[in-house]
Every structure is written in structure tokens, then in C-alpha cells.
Design a protein around this motif. Structure first.
Motif, mmCIF file in Angstrom:
data_model
loop_
_atom_site.group_PDB
_atom_site.id
_atom_site.type_symbol
_atom_site.label_atom_id
_atom_site.label_comp_id
_atom_site.label_asym_id
_atom_site.label_seq_id
_atom_site.Cartn_x
_atom_site.Cartn_y
_atom_site.Cartn_z
ATOM 1 N N PRO A 14 -3.203 -4.902 -10.006
ATOM 2 C CA PRO A 14 -2.850 -3.538 -9.630
ATOM 3 C C PRO A 14 -3.537 -3.120 -8.344
ATOM 4 N N VAL A 15 -2.830 -2.333 -7.531
ATOM 5 C CA VAL A 15 -3.370 -1.925 -6.240
ATOM 6 C C VAL A 15 -3.249 -0.425 -6.074
ATOM 7 N N ASP A 16 -4.149 0.114 -5.278
ATOM 8 C CA ASP A 16 -4.081 1.505 -4.841
ATOM 9 C C ASP A 16 -3.707 1.462 -3.364
ATOM 10 N N ARG A 17 -2.477 1.850 -3.055
ATOM 11 C CA ARG A 17 -2.001 1.786 -1.679
ATOM 12 C C ARG A 17 -1.221 3.059 -1.378
ATOM 13 N N VAL A 18 -1.604 3.743 -0.334
ATOM 14 C CA VAL A 18 -0.879 4.920 0.138
ATOM 15 C C VAL A 18 -0.410 4.617 1.552
ATOM 16 N N LEU A 19 0.894 4.474 1.740
ATOM 17 C CA LEU A 19 1.429 4.087 3.040
ATOM 18 C C LEU A 19 1.285 5.229 4.038
ATOM 19 N N VAL A 20 0.951 4.860 5.253
ATOM 20 C CA VAL A 20 0.724 5.850 6.304
ATOM 21 C C VAL A 20 1.346 5.340 7.604
ATOM 22 N N HIS A 21 1.889 6.253 8.398
ATOM 23 C CA HIS A 21 2.487 5.885 9.684
ATOM 24 C C HIS A 21 1.403 5.794 10.758
ATOM 25 N N GLU A 112 0.900 -1.146 12.314
ATOM 26 C CA GLU A 112 1.054 -0.234 11.175
ATOM 27 C C GLU A 112 1.068 -1.006 9.859
ATOM 28 N N ALA A 113 1.805 -2.129 9.841
ATOM 29 C CA ALA A 113 1.845 -2.945 8.632
ATOM 30 C C ALA A 113 0.458 -3.485 8.293
#
Length: 650
Positions: A14-21, A112-113
């Protein structure tokens, strides 16, 4: 408040990931990454030959691998497509994929990626991935709000999130942050004055969070349900988000309560470890108002047993089923009157009932009989025979009907023993049934995945609260008052011995041969059910008060504190009358009593006095049977005067 990541579906990591520009990030964060990780990022095409040559020379001088020559593009490829093994073949594949990525994407897209996929720490079993998740994890705010010192700290952690953690290695973290600031000043992306000022700043990290919640049985439940309801959705896609009602703090409290409770039971009763099969315990908590699942522990140890005892197990609830029977007895029937009141007198004497399976002889756990007893007292002390008589009077079919109206979906056979919890239900069903009592007669749908969104935030599945009125609030209030006393004066009193002083209504349950131990209870803000037993039905040899109440109590104190939360509201739509428990009649000067709650117009009209025989006041035991007429000796004028006086005063 930002939702907290509790795990990942269809994934062991499981991961905690919040995508951001990229455009939303501060420039000093981007500059720090380029200075430290890839200074010629804007100039090369995926491979930096100068850096590779420099790293090779440095490693030869050191006699081992000391520097890496990977570009940001190569690191991105490794993080997303490849393993972290150090082999020549893997490095060749990494180089080839980096060149392909550079041809297909712009530099900003690649950067960004990368910023959204770098590993920056661990929160329990959850990996913290990307700069935005890391900023929230370490500083309590999004990456867009990072200051220069915070950006330098995060970038410095890329090399080794554990070694440079501000929580576990603050000196290392400070030294590495200042090193990053010096490199930025050397490259002229910040001034020497800015670097010096940022280096004087404290680390600024938020307090280290407690152990993270690990709702493994709940995640497995979600995966089963969503795979069936959303067959076109790939649950392994990172950008599919599932929002639940799980409260991380309550989940941690539930996990701790089950883990500690099982350990203490095995230590206190060594025979439990000698059964040949592991002792199991399960706990589920839901919010009665919304039906959202707040905590979910499906067994004792996930590593040993992944079976979900909360939703998939069907076990006899024993006396934990009695509140359902009580509601069936106290609710108004078609003629507008209930079959019983809490003051109804019942016989606790040997009883034999002819059934197709033979003669049924209900008895109590202690195998003792108490004689005449009120319905309220029978619930408090979990006395079986009076409830068996209630079941015979109202009929098993009425009990089945009420159970289904309360949310029990498992099939229940309308047999006499159902009144003592002989049917099989799941802990989740029982929690839902008790939630109706907490809701004042409204049945609530259990909600696990509140809503599911895709990568663009479009809702794929939504489960709004669903409440249906099934019973009059006054009827359920009667049951709640009885369950409050069951804790304060009855079999649930060990919960008070544990130190909990707040409001609570609940009921213990113990099945035949003590195979299953239960406690189900509720406050205005939560409902929880605890079950303890063995999968193969081996007798536990312990009551619900001994095995389940300690787990429930530990969870409740962890969730609400020793003083609890909201108080139960004063019952409305009821009348209160002082009742003499020995006779079931109104109290008087000659026979004192305590206040009891009644539906309007259902309290006894007669007042007790000298010479009343309580044996004459029993309720009917079979449908249609009339209670025997009470016989009383003549009373003198003085007695009649005082009885009339007290009736007028009431």
C-alpha cells in the motif's frame, strides 16, 4: 481535513501518493531536485555520459560503489518499470527505457512524473510516495506550501529516507539539508544569505504519527465487493481512489484491543493455546447515524488466518440476541398495544417445550432458577427461561420479523430456541441491528466504500447514507434503557470495572457450551460488536463478560476515553411510573418501588398493597392465553385511604 491513506487494494504494498502538477510546486523545490539529482537534466537525452564517467572514476578510487550516475529519467524508469537489483542487464534495460521515455515525453512531463513517484519514507505498512505525500507526512501541509528549508530537507532524503529521517535521525537530516542548501547556493539558484537563513531553521517536522492503521480484512472486503460491482475498473491502477469511513485512530484502537485481548486470554487461560487451533477474536464498529464502518478487525492474526469473521462468519449470538426479542415484546402490535412491558412478571422456573426435534428445556448458564422476575431484570441478568416464555408468547415468527426489520439478513428458523439466540448471524449484522436502537428505530445501511473516483476525480461508485424508519423511537428507547442497566447493574458490569464511566448500552452473549462469547454495545456516536471463539466450534469455556467485554472495553476507552462521549437523550414519548418489582404493580406506601418507563397507557393501573401475591401477576406464556386473575384479601379503610392518596399524588 485531508483523508488519510490506510492501504491499497489488490496490492501487497500500500502507498500514500497524492499527485501534484509541476506548476503547483515551489521553484526552490524543483531547483533543489535538479541541483542534487541531475544538474544537466535539461541538456541530456536520458543518459548523462559526463556524470557516468565521473561516477565511474569516483567508484574506482573508493574501491566500491559510492556514487550513482543515473539521471532523473533513469531513476523514474527504475522506480516505475524495473526492480532495484544491481546487475548489468538491468542497467542496460534502464538506459534503453530512459532513451525511449525522453523521445516520447517533454522534460516537464518527466520531471513531474519523477516528483510523484520517488520513495520518501514509510508510515507503518504504507509507503510514502511523491513530494506532496511526503510534505503532508513530515510537515503537515501540501508540497505547494513548502518553504526553502523544507524543500531542501525532502530533496536530501531522496538518497536515503530512513537514514535522513527527521524523526529517527534528526542530526543526519539537518546535516543533509544544509548540504543541499550549500549546493544550491553554489549553483546560484539561491543566494548565500538565503542558504544561511534556511540552515538556521529548525527541522520543523510535525510530531511523529502513531503506528498506522492496518485494516487488512477490511481492504480484502473492499476488493471483493468492488471487483464484483466495478468489473471494468482496474483496482491496481494507482489513480483510482476509494474513500471509506474508516477512522484511523479507531482502527488502531480496535487492532490493539483485539491483539492485547487475545494475548491476555491466552495468558490467563493457558488451555486456550492447547486447543490445536488459534483463538480468534473480531471487532467491528460502525457509525449509527451514517452506517459508515469506522473500524474493522476480522480476526486475531492476519498472517495466520485471513478469514473474515466479521462478515463471512455465521455464529450463534446467544443472549446478545435478546435485545431483538425484547423489542419484539415491547413494540406495539396490530391492536396498538405491546405484548409486554419492562415491568411484566415472568416465571424463571423449569420449562419444557415439545418440538419436532424433541423436548426443549431451556436453562441458564449457571443452571439456577430465580423464581418470579421482571422482564427488565431478566435482560439485566441475562436470564434465559423468562425470555423463552416471551418467545413462546409472541411467537418465533414475530421475532424473525423484527430481526429482519433491524437489519439481520441471514435466514432465521422460527423455532422456540430463537428467543435465546439459536439462529446464526454475523457480527456485522448484529452491529447493524443494535445501530437501529442507537438511531431511535431507524435501520441504516452499512457503508464500506463511500465513494470511488477515477484518475480525473469522476465518481465511479457512491453510497450515500440510507436510513429507513422501522420502529417508534419510544419503543426503541425502552430497549436502550434496559441495555443501559444491563451494563450498570447486570452482566455487562465488568465494563465498569475496566474503568469506563461514560454512557453505554450493551449486552453480553454466551452460547451453548460457551462456544461463542459476545459483547455488542453502543453509544450515541458508535456501535461495536466483539466476538471471541474458535473456528472449529471448540468450546471456549468463557462467558461474554469474561472474553468479549475486556476487548470491547479496551476499544471503547481507546475510542472515547474513560468518560465517554455524548450522553443518551432523555426518552421521549414515554411515561415514568414507580413500580414495585415484586408485584409488577404501581408502588405505594406499603410496597416501595423504582421508576420504570412505559409506552403511554401501558403502565399498570392498580397499586400494590398488603397481601398482594406476586405469583398471581404473571404474564401469559402462550399466544392468546389470559393472565390469571389476581387475588387479594379484603383491605381495611386505612389501606384504601393511603392507596387512594398515593394514586392522586402520582
Amino acid at each position: 481535513m485531508e483523508p488519510e491513506t490506510i492501504g491499497a487494494l489488490a496490492d501487497d504494498a500500500p502507498v500514500d501518493r497524492v499527485l501534484v502538477h509541476l506548476g503547483d510546486l515551489p521553484q526552490h523545490l524543483v531547483d533543489a531536485v535538479l541541483v542534487v539529482e541531475d544538474r544537466r537534466f535539461r541538456d541530456h537525452h536520458g543518459l548523462d555520459l559526463f556524470r557516468l564517467a565521473g561516477a565511474l572514476v569516483a567508484n574506482l578510487r573508493a574501491g566500491g560503489v559510492r556514487e550513482g550516475g543515473s539521471t532523473i529519467t533513469q531513476q523514474l524508469v527504475k522506480n516505475v518499470f524495473l526492480s532495484h537489483e544491481r546487475t548489468v542487464l538491468r542497467k542496460l534495460r534502464e538506459a534503453w527505457l530512459a532513451l525511449r521515455v525522453e523521445r516520447a515525453h517533454t522534460k516537464d512531463e518527466i520531471l513531474e512524473a519523477y516528483l510523484n513517484t520517488i520513495y520518501l519514507g514509510q508510515r507503518g505498512s504504507v509507503s510514502v510516495i511523491g513530494v506532496d505525500a511526503a510534505a503532508r507526512h513530515y510537515f503537515g501541509h501540501s508540497a505547494s506550501s513548502l518553504d526553502l528549508a523544507e524543500s531542501a530537507l525532502l530533496v536530501g532524503m531522496i538518497r536515503g529516507p530512513g537514514f535522513y529521517s527527521p524523526w529517527t535521525h534528526p542530526d543526519n537530516a539537518r546535516e543533509r539539508r544544509n548540504q543541499v542548501l550549500a549546493m544550491m547556493a553554489e549553483e546560484k539558484v539561491i543566494s548565500d544569505k538565503q542558504a544561511a537563513a534556511a540552515a538556521k531553521r529548525p527541522l520543523g517536522n510535525v510530531p511523529k504519527p502513531p503506528a498506522s492503521a492496518r485494516p487488512r480484512w477490511f481492504l480484502a472486503r473492499l476488493e471483493r465487493e468492488l471487483a464484483g460491482e466495478l468489473p471494468g475498473v482496474d483496482l491496481r491502477e494507482d489513480r483510482v481512489a476509494v474513500f471509506t469511513g474508516i477512522d484511523a485512530e479507531l482502527q488502531i484502537a480496535a487492532e490493539s484491543a483485539v491483539r492485547t485481548g487475545v494475548k491476555e486470554l491466552e495468558a490467563g487461560y493457558p488451555r486456550l493455546r492447547e486447543r490445536g487451533t488459534p483463538l480468534q477474536a473480531a471487532l467491528v464498529a460502525i457509525e449509527p447515524a451514517s452506517g459508515a464502518i469506522l473500524a474493522y478487525v476480522g480476526g486475531s492474526r492476519w498472517s495466520e488466518n485471513q478469514f473474515d469473521h466479521i462478515a463471512q462468519a455465521r455464529r450463534q449470538p446467544g443472549s446478545a440476541f435478546k435485545p431483538i426479542v425484547l423489542l419484539a415484546a415491547l413494540a406495539r402490535t396490530s391492536d396498538g398495544q405491546p405484548a409486554f412491558t419492562l415491568a411484566s412478571l415472568l416465571r424463571d422456573e423449569p420449562l419444557e417445550v415439545e418440538t419436532p426435534q424433541g423436548v426443549w428445556r431451556p436453562e441458564d448458564y449457571e443452571k439456577e432458577f430465580r423464581g418470579p422476575i421482571t422482564l427488565r431484570r431478566a435482560l439485566e441478568n441475562s436470564v434465559n427461561v423468562p425470555f423463552a416464555r416471551v418467545g413462546l408468547a409472541i411467537g418465533p415468527e414475530a421475532i424473525v420479523n423484527v430481526a429482519h426489520r433491524m437489519g439481520i439478513e441471514s435466514p432465521l428458523d422460527p423455532v422456540p430456541s430463537l428467543a435465546l439466540g439459536a439462529g446464526e448471524v454475523s457480527p456485522l449484522e448484529l452491529a447493524r441491528a443494535y445501530a437501529l436502537l442507537a438511531n431511535g428505530g431507524e435501520r441504516v445501511a452499512v457503508r464500506d466504500a463511500i465513494h470511488v473516483t477515477d484518475a480525473d476525480g469522476h465518481v465511479l461508485r457512491e453510497q450515500p447514507p440510507e436510513r429507513v424508519r422501522e420502529f417508534d423511537p419510544a419503543e426503541t428507547a425502552l430497549v436502550t434503557t434496559a441495555l443501559e442497566r444491563a451494563v450498570n447493574h447486570g452482566t455487562g458490569y465488568p465494563l465498569r470495572d475496566l474503568g469506563y464511566r461514560g454512557p453505554i448500552a450493551g449486552k453480553t452473549g454466551t452460547t451453548n457450551d460457551a462456544r461463542d462469547a459476545w459483547f455488542v454495545g453502543f453509544t450515541p456516536e458508535l456501535v461495536a460488536a466483539v466476538w471471541v471463539g474458535f473456528d472449529d466450534g471448540t468450546p471456549l469455556g468463557l462467558t461474554g463478560a469474561q472474553a468479549a467485554v475486556p476487548i470491547f472495553g479496551r476499544f471503547l476507552i481507546g475510542a472515547l476515553g474513560v468518560d465517554g462521549g455524548e450522553e443518551f437523550a432523555e426518552p421521549t414519548g414515554l411515561e415514568r411510573v414507580a413500580i414495585n418489582e415484586s408485584t409488577g404493580l404501581r408502588a405505594s406506601f406499603f410496597c416501595w418501588g423504582e421508576d420504570e418507563w412505559f409506552l403511554p397507557g401501558t403502565a399498570p393501573s392498580e397499586t400494590c398493597g398488603p397481601g398482594w401475591e406476586r405469583a398471581d401477576r404473571f404474564e401469559p406464556e402462550q399466544p392468546g392465553e389470559e393472565p390469571p386473575v389476581a387475588h387479594r384479601p379484603p383491605r381495611d379503610p386505612v389501606v384504601r385511604f393511603f392507596e387512594k392518596l398515593f394514586r392522586v399524588r402520582r
